[in-house]
Design an enzyme around this catalytic site. Structure first.
Site, PDB file in Angstrom:
ATOM      1  N   TYR A 164      -9.390   3.737  13.577  1.00 26.50           N
ATOM      2  CA  TYR A 164      -9.251   2.396  13.013  1.00 26.50           C
ATOM      3  C   TYR A 164     -10.058   2.250  11.730  1.00 26.50           C
ATOM      4  O   TYR A 164     -10.898   3.089  11.412  1.00 26.50           O
ATOM      5  CB  TYR A 164      -9.656   1.329  14.041  1.00 26.50           C
ATOM      6  N   GLU A 176     -21.313   6.212  12.542  1.00 28.71           N
ATOM      7  CA  GLU A 176     -21.733   5.082  13.372  1.00 28.71           C
ATOM      8  C   GLU A 176     -22.819   5.554  14.321  1.00 28.71           C
ATOM      9  O   GLU A 176     -22.739   6.629  14.903  1.00 28.71           O
ATOM     10  CB  GLU A 176     -20.562   4.514  14.167  1.00 28.71           C
TER      11      GLU A 176
END
Length: 311
Positions: A164, A176
């Site tokens: 995404y 992340e």
């Protein structure tokens, strides 16, 4: 493993994002601290910018205001004409892309660390988007080695349909960093995330100073598919995560193992013919996304030797 040597440009600009989801407080807390006193994240010759990405959501301690900021960094949303009628997070995405991008441009920030929390029992986790990037694999290897014996898992979300448009994706090297329940601060989790960022910045500094990193390999868990909860004819959840699966992120899940449990005691087992590794089990924020957990497969990524092309 290949012994081929790779030369990469030095890293010049790094951003650390907190508050992409306004109720994930570890990143918010650390970024606010570093905005007041950023001594511990500064490295010679490197620009490091801490940044609160979704301030309105942070103020309300909610995941988002209108839509998920971590899903709208796609060309369609970034290309929309700026208007007050756009969802707040889409407007914010355009602002962030202007400040740290533009996305897929040589002038964008080199690395963005996006700090997140999860209600799942995932421990220290790095989320990687590219299985062929020697620099990122080397950095993950350095962080994992530096944190040992504390486990640090790497989740690879490289998938044609399940990947995404993340907030961090505007950088050349997006990463992340995660875990802990939303709306909560825990000292142990904060300390772990702080150490992960320290080790990442140390790796970048050493790389920029000309240190050569030899070939390495890391174990990663690559997403295969997302699994929804069983639902009734009205679309309501009809079964919950089985106790044997709860808190068992990263543990092998075999065909026939219990996965869901109905209120009348019926056990729904894992189908298929292969062992998988569950990730984001019973994540609170994913109920709206109809995701009970994700199936992953375990594999090894190899990186070539790297060093920077010093001026």
């Amino acid at each position: 493993m290949t012994s081929c040597h790779v030369t990469e440009d030095p890293i010049k600009k790094v951003a650390i994002f907190g508050g992409t989801h306004g109720n994930e407080l570890t990143g918010v807390f650390l970024v606010k601290h570093w905005l007041e006193n950023g001594t511990e994240i500064q490295r010679t010759g490197l620009e490091v910018k801490p940044f609160i990405t979704n301030p309105r959501a942070v103020k309300k301690c909610t995941r988002y205001i209108d839509c998920d900021l971590n899903r709208v960094f796609d060309p369609e949303n970034l290309g929309k004409k700026m208007s007050k009628d756009l969802p707040y997070e889409v407007r914010r995405a355009q602002e962030i892309n202007h400040l740290f991008g533009p996305k897929d441009n040589e002038y964008s920030y080199d690395i963005i660390f996006d700090l997140h929390n999860t209600t799942s029992n995932m421990g220290c986790t790095l989320i990687l988007e590219d299985s062929r990037n020697d620099f990122l694999i080397q950095m993950c290897h350095y962080i994992k080695t530096s944190l040992a014996p504390l486990p640090c898992y790497v989740y690879l979300i490289e998938h044609p349909s399940l990947k995404y448009a993340t907030t961090r994706s505007i950088a050349k090297y997006p990463v992340e960093v995660g875990p802990q329940p939303q709306g909560v601060l825990r000292a142990d989790i904060l300390d772990q995330m702080r150490k992960m960022i320290k080790h990442a910045l140390d790796f970048i500094h050493n790389f920029n100073e000309g240190e050569e990193f030899p070939p390495c390999a890391i174990e990663v868990y690559k997403i295969m598919e997302k699994v929804d909860y069983p639902r009734n004819e009205n679309g309501d959840i009809a079964a919950i995560i089985h106790p044997d699966l709860q808190d068992q992120d990263w543990k092998p899940l075999h065909p026939g193992d219990p996965v869901f449990l109905t209120l009348d005691g019926k056990i729904i087992p894992l189908g298929g013919g292969s062992t998988v590794y569950p990730v984001f089990v019973n994540e609170a924020a994913y109920y709206e996304k109809k995701e009970a957990f994700a199936k992953a497969t375990k594999l090894t990524l190899n990186a070539r030797s790297i060093r920077s092309s010093l001026p």
